[in-house]
Design a protein around this motif. Sequence first.
Motif, short mmCIF file in Angstrom:
data_model
loop_
_atom_site.label_atom_id
_atom_site.label_comp_id
_atom_site.label_asym_id
_atom_site.label_seq_id
_atom_site.Cartn_x
_atom_site.Cartn_y
_atom_site.Cartn_z
N ALA A 199 0.83 -1.21 0.00
CA ALA A 199 0.00 0.00 0.00
C ALA A 199 0.86 1.26 0.00
CB ALA A 199 -0.93 -0.01 1.21
N GLY A 200 2.03 1.19 0.61
CA GLY A 200 2.90 2.34 0.64
C GLY A 200 3.51 2.69 -0.70
N ARG A 207 -4.15 3.72 -2.33
CA ARG A 207 -3.61 3.34 -1.02
C ARG A 207 -4.69 3.45 0.06
NH1 ARG A 207 0.16 7.62 0.45
NH2 ARG A 207 1.26 6.81 -1.38
N ARG A 208 -5.40 4.56 0.06
CA ARG A 208 -6.45 4.74 1.05
C ARG A 208 -7.56 3.71 0.89
NH1 ARG A 208 -5.99 10.36 -0.70
NH2 ARG A 208 -4.53 11.47 0.67
N ALA A 209 -7.90 3.42 -0.36
CA ALA A 209 -8.96 2.44 -0.61
C ALA A 209 -8.57 1.05 -0.11
CB ALA A 209 -9.29 2.39 -2.09
N VAL A 210 -7.33 0.63 -0.41
CA VAL A 210 -6.87 -0.69 0.02
C VAL A 210 -6.84 -0.79 1.53
CG1 VAL A 210 -4.85 -2.20 0.09
CG2 VAL A 210 -5.57 -1.20 -2.08
N LEU A 211 -6.28 0.21 2.19
CA LEU A 211 -6.18 0.17 3.64
C LEU A 211 -7.55 0.25 4.31
CD1 LEU A 211 -3.03 2.41 4.27
CD2 LEU A 211 -3.20 -0.09 4.30
N ILE A 240 2.64 -3.61 10.85
CA ILE A 240 4.06 -3.87 10.60
C ILE A 240 4.39 -3.57 9.15
CG2 ILE A 240 5.80 -5.71 10.45
CD1 ILE A 240 4.40 -6.95 12.93
N GLY A 241 3.53 -4.00 8.24
CA GLY A 241 3.75 -3.70 6.83
C GLY A 241 3.75 -2.20 6.55
N ILE A 242 2.84 -1.48 7.20
CA ILE A 242 2.81 -0.03 7.04
C ILE A 242 4.10 0.58 7.59
CG2 ILE A 242 1.64 2.07 7.79
CD1 ILE A 242 -0.99 0.48 7.71
N TRP A 247 11.37 1.82 4.09
CA TRP A 247 12.26 0.83 3.49
C TRP A 247 11.83 0.48 2.07
CZ3 TRP A 247 12.27 -2.99 8.24
CH2 TRP A 247 12.97 -2.40 9.30
N VAL A 248 10.54 0.10 1.94
CA VAL A 248 10.09 -0.39 0.62
C VAL A 248 10.14 0.71 -0.42
CG1 VAL A 248 8.68 -2.24 1.61
CG2 VAL A 248 7.65 0.01 1.19
N ARG A 249 9.91 1.96 -0.02
CA ARG A 249 10.00 3.05 -0.99
C ARG A 249 11.45 3.26 -1.44
NH1 ARG A 249 5.71 7.01 2.21
NH2 ARG A 249 3.81 6.13 1.26
N ARG A 250 12.37 3.16 -0.50
CA ARG A 250 13.77 3.27 -0.87
C ARG A 250 14.20 2.09 -1.73
NH1 ARG A 250 15.58 3.74 3.81
NH2 ARG A 250 16.38 1.65 4.21
N TRP A 251 13.72 0.89 -1.40
CA TRP A 251 14.05 -0.30 -2.19
C TRP A 251 13.49 -0.19 -3.60
CZ3 TRP A 251 12.33 -4.05 2.27
CH2 TRP A 251 13.32 -4.06 3.26
N GLN A 252 12.29 0.38 -3.73
CA GLN A 252 11.71 0.54 -5.06
C GLN A 252 12.55 1.49 -5.91
OE1 GLN A 252 7.98 2.73 -5.53
NE2 GLN A 252 7.22 1.11 -6.86
N ARG A 253 12.99 2.59 -5.30
CA ARG A 253 13.85 3.52 -6.06
C ARG A 253 15.15 2.85 -6.48
NH1 ARG A 253 12.04 7.18 -1.98
NH2 ARG A 253 13.99 6.85 -0.82
N THR A 254 15.72 2.06 -5.57
CA THR A 254 16.96 1.34 -5.90
C THR A 254 16.74 0.36 -7.04
OG1 THR A 254 17.70 1.55 -3.60
CG2 THR A 254 18.79 -0.10 -4.97
N ALA A 255 15.61 -0.36 -7.00
CA ALA A 255 15.32 -1.33 -8.05
C ALA A 255 15.12 -0.64 -9.39
CB ALA A 255 14.07 -2.14 -7.67
N ARG A 256 14.47 0.51 -9.40
CA ARG A 256 14.25 1.24 -10.66
C ARG A 256 15.58 1.75 -11.22
NH1 ARG A 256 8.88 4.89 -9.25
NH2 ARG A 256 7.33 3.22 -9.53
#
Length: 263
Positions: A199-200, A207-211, A240-242, A247-256
């Motif tokens: 969701a992040g 994101r709001r709809a899913v949460l 915990i996922g939220i 982390w996941v946003r930084r990981w996504q930028r790194t992957a891109r």
Amino acid sequence: MERTVSAADAMVTAPGTGTPLLDGMPRQRTAPLPVAPTPPRIPAYAPAARPGARALGLLPTPADTPFTLGYAAVLVVTSLFARYADPSLVHSLYQESSTDVVHLVRSPVLVLVASALWIAGGLTSSYALVFLLVLPALERRIGGRRTAFVFLLGHVLATLATEIPVGLAVLAGHLPGSSLHRLDYGISFGVAAGLGALAGLLPPWPRRAVLTVFGGILLADLIQFTDPLSNWGHLLSLAIGIGTWPWVRRWQRTARQGARAHG
């Protein structure tokens, strides 16, 4: 003998053009040489992707979602075994894989791994469907190892957060000793953490709809009070996922960035 020069012979022309200039006048502007027009560049032909090809591109493949597909294959095998094997044997395996207080004290690592090899409710469980929707999407954005980390983080922390209070309550005399042998297994905590992390990475409105939808379902289950420990565990794992959003946003930028470098 004088040679008579005609006006035509006396006419001076601009160099390289043949354009006549007036004799005896100051230097005059000349027209530029004509330039051949540059032919337009014709782009290479690229056929439009067919709708079926675009739809197939959304499906998980071993190349982009190895963790999800490998884990899903294991879950299919264990679910079919649970459905067709002897019920007493299956129940015994469930008990040995349960993350209750007794097993967590005896062999915490083994039981935490074993409990994640089963789907509570089998392949028709709602969490099996959420697994197939959430984990491939998350893995495509952050990679397989990081997706596994998010899944295990939710699975382990939510399990400990729900089982440790049970053990303390038994020691304090608020719960009977039978609560130490509570049957608890499945992938739901890890899936809820994966959904919270995914969701992040979504735009604000999705994101709001899913949460809102998923959180509302979890709250409704908690209000029904049919399995309060599991229901609290699902809400905790979603939180915990939220909590992994930075982390996941930084990981996504790194992957891109890595994809652009290799592209």
